[in-house]
Design an enzyme around this catalytic site. Structure first.
Site, PDB file in Angstrom:
ATOM      1  N   SER A 194       3.913   0.484   2.250  1.00  0.00           N
ATOM      2  CA  SER A 194       4.326  -0.890   2.528  1.00  0.00           C
ATOM      3  C   SER A 194       5.827  -1.138   2.409  1.00  0.00           C
ATOM      4  CB  SER A 194       3.588  -1.870   1.604  1.00  0.00           C
ATOM      5  OG  SER A 194       4.083  -1.795   0.281  1.00  0.00           O
ATOM      6  N   LYS A 241       7.481  -5.252  -3.652  1.00  0.00           N
ATOM      7  CA  LYS A 241       7.847  -5.940  -2.398  1.00  0.00           C
ATOM      8  C   LYS A 241       9.271  -6.449  -2.522  1.00  0.00           C
ATOM      9  CE  LYS A 241       3.508  -5.489  -1.197  1.00  0.00           C
ATOM     10  NZ  LYS A 241       3.090  -4.479  -0.202  1.00  0.00           N
TER      11      LYS A 241
END
Length: 203
Positions: free
Chosen positions: A53, A95
């Site tokens: 990710s 993230k």
């Protein structure tokens, strides 16, 4: 007899010295263990990247040091890479901070807008240019690809993975509460050939 007494006293002193040395070693080890616990609990902790990710900037298996104290001093900022708990999944995510409280977020394909202003994302520049050169979008269209004018609530952040087309992030799990943020990822320490301070971009 005097010689025997002297030898006995010398042996006792040696035993006493050895005992004291062992005690000092035990004390040092206990202090070291306590310091490691305190450092990991309150200051820094390791994190292992798992999944695609955050590509192309972070790869599976990379080990990071997370600064746990920074956000007790100030709030997260745009562009910072953070690690946070996801209670529903029982694990931590890594993230990038895209929106902070009060920001209006719009993601339209590869174009990011914050408060109606288009934002450059230098950490994705090469990946986006490569995709466009092949006639594709980097952030491919999909059910969760685009974001339409979301406003970030107080005490939360809006976080996205750098690999927008393959990331479970705020588009899926919603806003991330400040209470769930573990800290900012500051150093890649493994593998050794990638040892470096992590660059945090600002808008």
């Amino acid at each position: 007899m005097p010689n025997r007494s002297a030898a006995h006293a010398s042996g006792a002193r040696k035993q006493g010295g050895a005992y004291k040395e062992i005690v000092e070693w035990i004390k040092a080890l206990v202090i070291a263990v306590v310091l490691v616990f305190l450092i990991r609990q309150f200051l820094f902790s390791p994190f292992i990247v798992d999944g695609p990710s955050m590509q192309p900037n972070f790869e599976t298996g990379e080990r990071l040091i997370v600064n746990k104290i920074l956000y007790s001093i100030r709030e997260p900022k745009f562009g910072e890479v953070v690690v946070f708990d996801v209670p529903e999944q029982g694990r931590k995510f890594i993230k990038r901070v895209i929106g902070v409280p009060g920001d209006k977020i719009k993601l339209d394909g590869d174009d990011l807008y914050i408060n109606d202003k288009k934002i450059d994302e230098p950490y994705l520049k090469e990946a986006i240019e490569a995709a466009h050169a092949n006639g594709q979008l980097y952030n491919e269209k999909g059910a969760t690809s685009d974001v339409a004018d979301l406003v970030v609530p107080e005490d939360t952040i809006f976080a996205l993975g750098d690999n927008r087309s393959d990331s479970t992030d705020s588009r899926v799990i919603g806003f991330v509460s400040d209470k769930e943020i573990v800290g900012r990822a500051d150093i890649i320490f493994w593998p050794l050939n990638k040892l470096e301070f992590i660059k945090h971009w600002t808008k």
